[in-house]
Design an enzyme around this catalytic site. Structure first.
Site, PDB file in Angstrom:
ATOM      1  N   ASP A 150       0.827  -1.218   0.000  1.00  0.00           N
ATOM      2  CA  ASP A 150       0.000   0.000   0.000  1.00  0.00           C
ATOM      3  C   ASP A 150       0.858   1.265   0.000  1.00  0.00           C
ATOM      4  O   ASP A 150       0.348   2.357  -0.242  1.00  0.00           O
ATOM      5  CB  ASP A 150      -0.919  -0.001   1.229  1.00  0.00           C
ATOM      6  CG  ASP A 150      -1.837  -1.216   1.234  1.00  0.00           C
ATOM      7  OD1 ASP A 150      -2.378  -1.560   0.164  1.00  0.00           O
ATOM      8  OD2 ASP A 150      -1.998  -1.831   2.307  1.00  0.00           O
TER       9      ASP A 150
ATOM     10  N   MET B 199      28.003  -0.756  11.429  1.00  0.00           N
ATOM     11  CA  MET B 199      28.873  -0.543  10.255  1.00  0.00           C
ATOM     12  C   MET B 199      29.102   0.955  10.139  1.00  0.00           C
ATOM     13  O   MET B 199      28.408   1.640   9.366  1.00  0.00           O
ATOM     14  CB  MET B 199      28.173  -1.051   8.998  1.00  0.00           C
ATOM     15  CG  MET B 199      28.184  -2.534   8.905  1.00  0.00           C
ATOM     16  SD  MET B 199      29.763  -3.133   8.285  1.00  0.00           S
ATOM     17  CE  MET B 199      29.252  -4.772   7.862  1.00  0.00           C
ATOM     18  N   VAL B 200      30.012   1.450  10.947  1.00  0.00           N
ATOM     19  CA  VAL B 200      30.210   2.902  11.012  1.00  0.00           C
ATOM     20  C   VAL B 200      31.704   3.220  10.913  1.00  0.00           C
ATOM     21  O   VAL B 200      32.524   2.321  10.780  1.00  0.00           O
ATOM     22  CB  VAL B 200      29.632   3.473  12.340  1.00  0.00           C
ATOM     23  CG1 VAL B 200      28.123   3.300  12.382  1.00  0.00           C
ATOM     24  CG2 VAL B 200      30.272   2.806  13.548  1.00  0.00           C
TER      25      VAL B 200
ATOM     26  N   TYR C 199      35.292   3.637  10.332  1.00  0.00           N
ATOM     27  CA  TYR C 199      36.235   3.124   9.340  1.00  0.00           C
ATOM     28  C   TYR C 199      35.494   2.382   8.223  1.00  0.00           C
ATOM     29  O   TYR C 199      35.850   2.457   7.057  1.00  0.00           O
ATOM     30  CB  TYR C 199      37.221   2.185  10.035  1.00  0.00           C
ATOM     31  CG  TYR C 199      38.322   1.685   9.138  1.00  0.00           C
ATOM     32  CD1 TYR C 199      39.448   2.463   8.880  1.00  0.00           C
ATOM     33  CD2 TYR C 199      38.228   0.437   8.515  1.00  0.00           C
ATOM     34  CE1 TYR C 199      40.456   2.008   8.036  1.00  0.00           C
ATOM     35  CE2 TYR C 199      39.225  -0.025   7.669  1.00  0.00           C
ATOM     36  CZ  TYR C 199      40.338   0.770   7.433  1.00  0.00           C
ATOM     37  OH  TYR C 199      41.328   0.320   6.593  1.00  0.00           O
TER      38      TYR C 199
ATOM     39  N   GLN D  78       9.056  -9.177   1.568  1.00  0.00           N
ATOM     40  CA  GLN D  78       8.686  -8.182   0.557  1.00  0.00           C
ATOM     41  C   GLN D  78       9.307  -8.568  -0.785  1.00  0.00           C
ATOM     42  O   GLN D  78      10.321  -9.270  -0.825  1.00  0.00           O
ATOM     43  CB  GLN D  78       9.207  -6.801   0.953  1.00  0.00           C
ATOM     44  CG  GLN D  78       8.609  -6.262   2.227  1.00  0.00           C
ATOM     45  CD  GLN D  78       8.884  -4.766   2.358  1.00  0.00           C
ATOM     46  OE1 GLN D  78       8.683  -3.995   1.414  1.00  0.00           O
ATOM     47  NE2 GLN D  78       9.356  -4.363   3.507  1.00  0.00           N
TER      48      GLN D  78
ATOM     49  N   HIS E 102      21.457 -17.927  -5.228  1.00  0.00           N
ATOM     50  CA  HIS E 102      21.899 -18.036  -3.824  1.00  0.00           C
ATOM     51  C   HIS E 102      21.037 -17.149  -2.948  1.00  0.00           C
ATOM     52  O   HIS E 102      20.403 -16.211  -3.431  1.00  0.00           O
ATOM     53  CB  HIS E 102      23.380 -17.695  -3.674  1.00  0.00           C
ATOM     54  CG  HIS E 102      23.777 -16.333  -4.175  1.00  0.00           C
ATOM     55  ND1 HIS E 102      23.893 -16.029  -5.519  1.00  0.00           N
ATOM     56  CD2 HIS E 102      24.097 -15.199  -3.520  1.00  0.00           C
ATOM     57  CE1 HIS E 102      24.272 -14.767  -5.652  1.00  0.00           C
ATOM     58  NE2 HIS E 102      24.387 -14.234  -4.449  1.00  0.00           N
TER      59      HIS E 102
ATOM     60  N   HIS F 253       4.179  -9.835  12.141  1.00  0.00           N
ATOM     61  CA  HIS F 253       3.550 -10.915  11.377  1.00  0.00           C
ATOM     62  C   HIS F 253       4.569 -11.462  10.358  1.00  0.00           C
ATOM     63  O   HIS F 253       5.224 -10.686   9.670  1.00  0.00           O
ATOM     64  CB  HIS F 253       2.310 -10.371  10.655  1.00  0.00           C
ATOM     65  CG  HIS F 253       1.428 -11.453  10.160  1.00  0.00           C
ATOM     66  ND1 HIS F 253       0.347 -11.922  10.867  1.00  0.00           N
ATOM     67  CD2 HIS F 253       1.490 -12.190   9.029  1.00  0.00           C
ATOM     68  CE1 HIS F 253      -0.232 -12.887  10.188  1.00  0.00           C
ATOM     69  NE2 HIS F 253       0.437 -13.068   9.062  1.00  0.00           N
TER      70      HIS F 253
ATOM     71  N   LYS G 257      26.424  -5.291  15.769  1.00  0.00           N
ATOM     72  CA  LYS G 257      27.576  -4.670  15.103  1.00  0.00           C
ATOM     73  C   LYS G 257      27.091  -3.411  14.396  1.00  0.00           C
ATOM     74  O   LYS G 257      26.035  -3.419  13.756  1.00  0.00           O
ATOM     75  CB  LYS G 257      28.139  -5.641  14.073  1.00  0.00           C
ATOM     76  CG  LYS G 257      29.253  -5.065  13.234  1.00  0.00           C
ATOM     77  CD  LYS G 257      29.713  -6.069  12.201  1.00  0.00           C
ATOM     78  CE  LYS G 257      30.766  -5.469  11.280  1.00  0.00           C
ATOM     79  NZ  LYS G 257      32.018  -5.133  11.964  1.00  0.00           N
TER      80      LYS G 257
ATOM     81  N   HIS H 256       6.401 -12.271   7.299  1.00  0.00           N
ATOM     82  CA  HIS H 256       6.188 -11.811   5.925  1.00  0.00           C
ATOM     83  C   HIS H 256       7.514 -11.466   5.261  1.00  0.00           C
ATOM     84  O   HIS H 256       8.529 -11.274   5.932  1.00  0.00           O
ATOM     85  CB  HIS H 256       5.304 -10.555   5.910  1.00  0.00           C
ATOM     86  CG  HIS H 256       5.961  -9.356   6.507  1.00  0.00           C
ATOM     87  ND1 HIS H 256       6.054  -9.150   7.865  1.00  0.00           N
ATOM     88  CD2 HIS H 256       6.594  -8.285   5.938  1.00  0.00           C
ATOM     89  CE1 HIS H 256       6.695  -8.015   8.106  1.00  0.00           C
ATOM     90  NE2 HIS H 256       7.043  -7.473   6.949  1.00  0.00           N
TER      91      HIS H 256
HETATM   92  P1  H2U Z   1       8.441  -4.479   6.705  1.00  0.00           P
HETATM   93  O1  H2U Z   1       7.896  -4.915   8.010  1.00  0.00           O
HETATM   94  O2  H2U Z   1       9.593  -5.326   6.260  1.00  0.00           O
HETATM   95  O3  H2U Z   1       8.710  -3.026   6.676  1.00  0.00           O
HETATM   96  O4  H2U Z   1       7.277  -4.760   5.638  1.00  0.00           O
HETATM   97  C1  H2U Z   1       5.955  -4.428   5.823  1.00  0.00           C
HETATM   98  C2  H2U Z   1       5.476  -3.816   4.558  1.00  0.00           C
HETATM   99  O5  H2U Z   1       4.079  -3.881   4.559  1.00  0.00           O
HETATM  100  C3  H2U Z   1       5.860  -2.337   4.418  1.00  0.00           C
HETATM  101  O6  H2U Z   1       6.602  -2.163   3.235  1.00  0.00           O
HETATM  102  C4  H2U Z   1       3.544  -2.711   3.990  1.00  0.00           C
HETATM  103  C5  H2U Z   1       4.540  -1.622   4.359  1.00  0.00           C
HETATM  104  O7  H2U Z   1       4.528  -0.600   3.389  1.00  0.00           O
HETATM  105  N1  H2U Z   1       2.220  -2.482   4.508  1.00  0.00           N
HETATM  106  C6  H2U Z   1       1.161  -2.326   3.624  1.00  0.00           C
HETATM  107  O8  H2U Z   1       1.363  -2.409   2.422  1.00  0.00           O
HETATM  108  N2  H2U Z   1      -0.078  -2.086   4.096  1.00  0.00           N
HETATM  109  C7  H2U Z   1      -0.382  -1.947   5.413  1.00  0.00           C
HETATM  110  O9  H2U Z   1      -1.499  -1.716   5.742  1.00  0.00           O
HETATM  111  C8  H2U Z   1       0.685  -2.132   6.430  1.00  0.00           C
HETATM  112  C9  H2U Z   1       2.060  -2.407   5.939  1.00  0.00           C
END
Ligand code: H2U
Length: 354
Positions: A78, A316-317, A319, A168, A299, A164, A314, A166
Site C-alpha cells: 500500500d 557498520m560505522v 572506518y 517483501q 543463492h 507478522h 555490530k 512476511h
Molecule cells: P516491513 O515490516 O519489512 O517493513 O514490511 C511491511 C510492509 O508492509 C511495508 O513495506 C507494507 C509496508 O509498506 N504495509 C502495507 O502495504 N499495508 C499496510 O497496511 C501495512 C504495511
C-alpha cells in the site's frame, strides 16, 4: 616473527562476488568468546491482532480487506517505493547529474495466517508453500521486470515494521546495484575460468569444510570466506540453478528442510528470534530471460546484525563507512559457533520441559 595464522593475525579477504575486500582482525578477539547472553524479554505477540493490517480478515488503513487466508497471502504494498506508472525524468548528458527512469512494483507476502509464528517454527509443508509462492512471484514479475528482489527484514532492529511473518518483493525496470556487480563478476569469472564461480566456490567449501555449517542432498549453508557481518551466511544449491523457479521439486523440498534447520540454529544462537535482512539473488529477468545467463548461480544471503548477544549488534560505522568493512570474529569461528548449536528450536525445548 610469528608465522601467519588467519585465526590470529590481521589480514584482508577478497570477495569475488562483490569485487571488494574485508579487513579481518582476529587479534581483537583475544579473550575467549564465552557467549555472554543478555536475554531480552520474550515478545508476546498475539496470534491474531484485530489491529494488525497483515492478519487475515482485517481491514488495512487504506480500506482494503484481507481475505481469510489460511496459508500465504500476497498483496501489492500500500506504500510502494516503486510505481508502475509515472512521469519519467528527462535524460541528461551531464556526467555529474545523471538521472534515469525507475519503474516497478512492490509486493508483500505473508507466510502464515498466525502472527506469533516464524519460519523456523512453521512445518516443512508450510515452508514449502512459501518457496513455491516465491518461485511463482519471480516468474510473474520477471516477465516484465529486470530485477525481482525477494527479501525479508526480520526484527525491529532491521527495520521490520510488523511482527507478522512476511517478506517483501520489489520488482524494478533496472538492474539494481548489488546484482549488477554480481552480474559482472560472475560473467568475468566465467570468461576467465570457463566455469561457474559459485559452483566452484561451493565445491571448494565442501572440500575444505571449515566454514560449512549445514548441508543436505541439494543445499549447503556456510559462512562465506569474505563475510562482513559477524554471522553473515550464504545458502547455495549444490547443482547449477539460475533462478528460484528453476528449482526441482526435490530441491524445493530440501530447501524447506535446510531453511527450517538454519533458522532454528540462528534463533538458538542467542535464544531470540534472530534478526536479519535476507534475500534471494539469481539471474536477472525481463530482457535477460532471452540472454545467456549461465554464469549466474542462485543463492540466498543472510545479513544478521547481532554480534555478541541478543542486544549487542555490530555497527557498520566509522572506518567501515569511510574505508573498508571490518570484522573481529573470523568466518571460521562464526561457522564453528553456528555448527555447534542444536537443531531443536529453543522455544520447543522450553515447552517440552515445562
Ligand atoms: P516491513 O515490516 O519489512 O517493513 O514490511 C511491511 C510492509 O508492509 C511495508 O513495506 C507494507 C509496508 O509498506 N504495509 C502495507 O502495504 N499495508 C499496510 O497496511 C501495512 C504495511
Amino acid at each position: 616473527m610469528a608465522k601467519f595464522d588467519s585465526q590470529d593475525h590481521q589480514h584482508l579477504r577478497y570477495n569475488p562476488l562483490r569485487d571488494d575486500w574485508v579487513l579481518v582482525c582476529p587479534h581483537r578477539m583475544k579473550r575467549p568468546w564465552a557467549g555472554h547472553v543478555e536475554k531480552p524479554e520474550e515478545e508476546q505477540i498475539p496470534r491474531h491482532d484485530p489491529k494488525n493490517p497483515l492478519c487475515p480478515g482485517n481491514t488495512r488503513p487504506n480500506g482494503k480487506v484481507n481475505p481469510d487466508y489460511e496459508s500465504t497471502f500476497l498483496f501489492t504494498n500500500d506504500f510502494p517505493a516503486l510505481l508502475e506508472e509515472g512521469p519519467a525524468p528527462e535524460e541528461s548528458s551531464d556526467p555529474l547529474f545523471r538521472c534515469a527512469e525507475a519503474r516497478g512494483t512492490c509486493k508483500v507476502m505473508c507466510f502464515h495466517p498466525w502472527s506469533d509464528i516464524t519460519l523456523p517454527l512453521m512445518s516443512l509443508p508450510e515452508i514449502r508453500v512459501v518457496i513455491d509462492k516465491l518461485a511463482e512471484i519471480n516468474i510473474d514479475l520477471g516477465k516484465k521486470y529486470t530485477w525481482v528482489q525477494i527479501f525479508e527484514n526480520r526484527g525491529a532492529i532491521m527495520g521490520c515494521s510488523n511482527p507478522h511473518p512476511h517478506c517483501q518483493v520489489w520488482a524494478s525496470s533496472y538492474l539494481s546495484n548489488e546484482p549488477s556487480i554480481k552480474h559482472r563478476t560472475q560473467r568475468e569469472y566465467h570468461l576467465k575460468h570457463n566455469s561457474n564461480m559459485l559452483l566452484d566456490y561451493v565445491n571448494r567449501e565442501l572440500q575444505k569444510k571449515e566454514r560449512v555449517i549445514l548441508e543436505n542432498e541439494h543445499w549447503v549453508w556456510l559462512v562465506p570466506y569474505w563475510a562482513v557481518w559477524p554471522y553473515e551466511t550464504i545458502l547455495l544449491p549444490k547443482a547449477h540453478v539460475l533462478r528460484i523457479e528453476d528449482l526441482t521439486e526435490s530441491q524445493k523440498d530440501a530447501l524447506a528442510d535446510i531453511t527450517k534447520r538454519l533458522l532454528t540454529k540462528y534463533d538458538n544462537l542467542f535464544e531470540v528470534s534472530f534478526p536479519y535482512s535476507m534475500g534471494w539473488v539469481g539471474a536477472p529477468t525481463g530482457k535477460y530471460l532471452s540472454e545467456d545467463c549461465n554464469f549466474w548461480q542462485l543463492h540466498a544471503v543472510y545479513y544478521p546484525p547481532l554480534l555478541r548477544s541478543a542486544k549487542v549488534k555490530k555497527f557498520m560505522v566509522g572506518y567501515e563507512m569511510l574505508a573498508t568493512a571490518q570484522r573481529d570474529l573470523t568466518a571460521e569461528q562464526a561457522a564453528e559457533k553456528l555448527k555447534g548449536l542444536p537443531e531443536e528450536h529453543y522455544k520447543n525445548r522450553k515447552s517440552d520441559s515445562s
